[in-house]
Design an enzyme around this catalytic site. Structure first.
Site, PDB file in Angstrom:
ATOM      1  N   GLY A  83      -4.777   3.627  -1.557  1.00 41.38           N
ATOM      2  CA  GLY A  83      -5.947   3.708  -0.766  1.00 41.38           C
ATOM      3  C   GLY A  83      -5.384   4.391   0.480  1.00 41.38           C
ATOM      4  O   GLY A  83      -4.197   4.704   0.658  1.00 41.38           O
ATOM      5  N   ASP A  84      -6.363   4.963   1.360  1.00 40.67           N
ATOM      6  CA  ASP A  84      -5.710   5.466   2.639  1.00 40.67           C
ATOM      7  C   ASP A  84      -5.420   4.535   3.749  1.00 40.67           C
ATOM      8  O   ASP A  84      -5.965   3.568   3.802  1.00 40.67           O
ATOM      9  CB  ASP A  84      -6.787   6.767   2.949  1.00 40.67           C
ATOM     10  CG  ASP A  84      -8.123   6.387   3.172  1.00 40.67           C
ATOM     11  OD1 ASP A  84      -8.405   5.156   3.669  1.00 40.67           O
ATOM     12  OD2 ASP A  84      -9.091   7.049   3.140  1.00 40.67           O
ATOM     13  N   GLY A  85      -5.150   5.329   4.717  1.00 40.37           N
ATOM     14  CA  GLY A  85      -4.848   4.353   6.060  1.00 40.37           C
ATOM     15  C   GLY A  85      -6.041   3.788   6.590  1.00 40.37           C
ATOM     16  O   GLY A  85      -6.004   2.374   6.920  1.00 40.37           O
ATOM     17  N   PRO A  86      -6.944   4.408   7.045  1.00 35.70           N
ATOM     18  CA  PRO A  86      -8.183   3.967   7.678  1.00 35.70           C
ATOM     19  C   PRO A  86      -8.832   2.885   6.898  1.00 35.70           C
ATOM     20  O   PRO A  86      -9.353   1.733   7.289  1.00 35.70           O
ATOM     21  CB  PRO A  86      -9.172   5.233   7.543  1.00 35.70           C
ATOM     22  CG  PRO A  86      -8.285   6.368   7.932  1.00 35.70           C
ATOM     23  CD  PRO A  86      -7.082   6.072   6.873  1.00 35.70           C
ATOM     24  N   GLU A 102       8.933  17.049  14.943  1.00 36.01           N
ATOM     25  CA  GLU A 102       9.410  16.714  13.562  1.00 36.01           C
ATOM     26  C   GLU A 102       8.602  17.470  12.804  1.00 36.01           C
ATOM     27  O   GLU A 102       7.400  17.290  12.506  1.00 36.01           O
ATOM     28  CB  GLU A 102       9.401  15.055  13.201  1.00 36.01           C
ATOM     29  CG  GLU A 102       9.992  14.994  11.663  1.00 36.01           C
ATOM     30  CD  GLU A 102       9.641  13.374  11.494  1.00 36.01           C
ATOM     31  OE1 GLU A 102      10.689  12.878  10.809  1.00 36.01           O
ATOM     32  OE2 GLU A 102       8.597  12.815  11.633  1.00 36.01           O
ATOM     33  N   GLU A 147       9.620   2.052  10.646  1.00 35.92           N
ATOM     34  CA  GLU A 147      10.546   2.817  10.554  1.00 35.92           C
ATOM     35  C   GLU A 147       9.868   4.595  10.564  1.00 35.92           C
ATOM     36  O   GLU A 147       9.180   4.633   9.805  1.00 35.92           O
ATOM     37  CB  GLU A 147      11.626   2.828   9.136  1.00 35.92           C
ATOM     38  CG  GLU A 147      12.519   3.671   9.285  1.00 35.92           C
ATOM     39  CD  GLU A 147      12.607   5.110   8.481  1.00 35.92           C
ATOM     40  OE1 GLU A 147      12.706   6.020   9.459  1.00 35.92           O
ATOM     41  OE2 GLU A 147      12.337   5.209   7.520  1.00 35.92           O
ATOM     42  N   VAL A 194      -7.416   1.149   4.029  1.00 36.30           N
ATOM     43  CA  VAL A 194      -6.526  -0.080   3.405  1.00 36.30           C
ATOM     44  C   VAL A 194      -5.555  -0.565   4.431  1.00 36.30           C
ATOM     45  O   VAL A 194      -5.165  -1.635   4.706  1.00 36.30           O
ATOM     46  CB  VAL A 194      -5.708   0.336   2.075  1.00 36.30           C
ATOM     47  CG1 VAL A 194      -5.054  -0.616   1.447  1.00 36.30           C
ATOM     48  CG2 VAL A 194      -6.993   0.662   1.128  1.00 36.30           C
ATOM     49  N   GLY A 195      -4.780   0.737   5.006  1.00 31.15           N
ATOM     50  CA  GLY A 195      -3.643   0.446   5.951  1.00 31.15           C
ATOM     51  C   GLY A 195      -4.107  -0.401   7.263  1.00 31.15           C
ATOM     52  O   GLY A 195      -3.309  -1.376   7.322  1.00 31.15           O
ATOM     53  N   CYS A 200      13.071  11.728   7.205  1.00 33.62           N
ATOM     54  CA  CYS A 200      13.068  11.328   8.697  1.00 33.62           C
ATOM     55  C   CYS A 200      14.441  11.643   9.305  1.00 33.62           C
ATOM     56  O   CYS A 200      14.383  12.064  10.526  1.00 33.62           O
ATOM     57  CB  CYS A 200      12.669   9.926   8.597  1.00 33.62           C
ATOM     58  SG  CYS A 200      13.382   8.922   7.714  1.00 33.62           S
ATOM     59  N   LYS A 257       0.815  -1.257   0.093  1.00 37.21           N
ATOM     60  CA  LYS A 257       0.081  -0.090  -0.016  1.00 37.21           C
ATOM     61  C   LYS A 257       1.002   1.147  -0.051  1.00 37.21           C
ATOM     62  O   LYS A 257       1.408   1.790   1.110  1.00 37.21           O
ATOM     63  CB  LYS A 257      -0.751   0.047   1.341  1.00 37.21           C
ATOM     64  CG  LYS A 257      -2.012   1.218   1.011  1.00 37.21           C
ATOM     65  CD  LYS A 257      -2.521   1.654   2.468  1.00 37.21           C
ATOM     66  CE  LYS A 257      -1.722   2.926   2.863  1.00 37.21           C
ATOM     67  NZ  LYS A 257      -1.834   4.228   2.040  1.00 37.21           N
TER      68      LYS A 257
END
Length: 478
Positions: A201-204, A379, A245, A206-207, A279, A170
């Site tokens: 797709g997005d996190g909610p 960050e 990570e 698919v992730g 990062c 993803k």
């Protein structure tokens, strides 16, 4: 043919289970350059089932077959490198030259490293009469970010293929176009059906479905610490391996015997590279109290020499940040730095002069920063540098370690042995000594809230392996 409205599942480009689209915004133009299909749990189920079925055969593929596959992928990747660079520049705003010279080669390097490791890796080891063997962990869910899209895809997919795993990728919905080209490359290379699958797709939607799926054996996630926490919680119920990570707030310690001109120039440019969207960027520059004015003057000059502009212009140093959300967050943190009392040396709020459209951020430098300020602890993920003065070496080490993060760090000294000694006391997964570059044969990863596990080289390869002990493998004397 464009595959923007399809997913790559079981060796085929197929339509999603639902007709939902996500706009891909070019951050230099603030306009959509494409739309992509948005997946959901049903698509995840289909892709995971394909990967699970393929694992029974691909996990038994010979070393030679896996090497042949990776070699074909590398050949096609090279051929399509210009398309990959164009996609990265359009989707996340990297200057086209930077995309060609840094982004695309970074992905290629990880694929080449996977080949190098696989050629000689010893999967079996005898200890007394016990055979210790290392086997592919299984079906892997790979969730990757937008800031270095090809680098993060390749440093997961390369070792996973080499280890004999199957996978569902993803990519970030913010920067998915290069991932679709990457999928086309693997398809042309004849990756076996089901071994490699891609769902946008997005996190909610698919992730989370991927992280919590009972038939996924491992999640490898790169992104923010906040999102990484959600992934770990979703994965916990099925006790799968979770590799993360995450974020960083890397200290860059200049000891008093360092060549200040060289070290500051290198450090500021590294902080601003990729529009500060790395990062491991050296965002906290720690300097002796009596050298702060000198350091600030050099940093101001570098900031003012940095050309912010059109990613397609050959003269551009850095392009925009990736999105309106990121732009607003960076602007708020710059304002917080001013309100909390830091000295604004260069840049500041608002777009650079002459740029009225696009998510462009002024290269910004703060001095007299305390480590309890927002700009020293959060960050920022933009071209913003904080200069923090310290009293002595012990104070520098204390400030460097005073963070919830522990990804990377930097130490510069005229005495290499002294730099080594300081490096051993920094609580971070990586330390760059005297301006040294990273090494893809080494381990990439962090301590504390910067994640767990390692990527790159043999260390990243072994994350995709399980260890099995076969006792009595050698006959015992009676």
């Amino acid at each position: 043919m464009s595959h923007h409205h399809h997913f790559y599942i079981n060796g085929q480009w197929i339509p999603p289970s639902e007709q939902r689209l996500i706009k891909v915004i070019n951050p230099a133009m603030e306009e959509a350059v494409a739309t992509i299909a948005a997946g959901g749990p049903a698509d995840v189920d289909q892709a995971v089932a394909a990967a699970r079925q393929a694992f029974s055969t691909y996990s038994q593929a010979s070393r030679e077959d896996r090497l042949d596959l990776l070699t074909r992928i590398i050949t096609i990747y090279r051929r399509r490198s210009d398309e990959l660079a164009e996609a990265i520049s359009a989707e996340m705003g990297a200057p086209l030259a930077f995309a060609r010279e840094r982004h695309v080669p970074a992905g290629l390097g990880h694929l080449q490293r996977a080949v190098e490791i696989l050629k000689t890796y010893q999967f079996d080891e005898m200890i007394n009469a016990t055979m210790i063997t290392r086997e592919p962990i299984g079906v892997c869910g790979l969730i990757t970010p937008w800031n270095w899209p090809l680098n993060q895809i390749a440093c997961k997919v390369g070792p996973a293929l080499a280890a004999g795993c199957t996978m569902v990728l993803k990519p970030s919905e913010v920067a998915p176009l290069s991932a679709l080209i990457f999928a086309e490359i693997l398809h042309e290379a004849d990756v076996p059906a089901g071994v490699f699958n891609v769902i946008n797709g997005d996190g909610p939607h698919v992730g989370q479905a991927l992280a919590g799926h009972p038939d996924v054996d491992m999640i490898s996630f790169t992104g923010s610490t906040r999102a990484g926490t959600l992934v770990a919680k979703a994965a916990a119920d099925t006790v799968k391996r979770v590799h993360q990570e995450l974020g960083g707030k890397s200290p860059n310690i200049l000891l008093e015997d360092a060549d200040v001109e060289v070290a500051v120039t290198h450090g500021v440019r590294a902080c601003f590279a990729n529009s500060g969207q790395s990062c491991n960027a050296p965002t906290r520059l720690l300097v002796p109290f009596d050298r702060q004015d000198e350091v600030a003057a050099i940093a101001k000059r570098i900031a003012e020499e940095t050309i912010v502009g059109d990613p397609r212009s050959p003269s551009t140093t850095i392009g925009p940040v990736v999105s309106q959300i990121q732009f607003t967050r960076i602007q708020n943190l710059i304002k917080a730095g001013i309100e909390e009392g830091a000295t604004l040396v260069a840049g500041g709020p608002g777009r650079p002069t002459g740029l009225d459209r696009g998510y462009y951020v002024q290269p910004t430098v703060f001095a007299n920063v305390r480590n309890d300020m927002s700009i020293a602890q959060e960050e920022i993920f933009g071209p913003v540098l904080s200069i923090l003065p310290y009293r002595d070496e012990e104070d520098a080490i204390r400030i460097a370690n005073d963070t919830v993060y522990g990804l990377s760090s930097y130490v510069t000294s005229g005495d290499l042995e002294r730099a080594r000694r300081v490096a051993r006391r920094i609580r971070a997964g990586m330390v760059h000594l005297n301006g040294s570059r990273g090494d893809t044969a080494a381990a990439f990863g962090g301590y504390k809230r910067s994640g767990n596990g390692r990527e790159w080289g043999r260390f990243g390869f072994e994350e995709f392996l399980e260890t099995k002990s076969m006792f009595g493998y050698l006959a015992q004397p009676s």
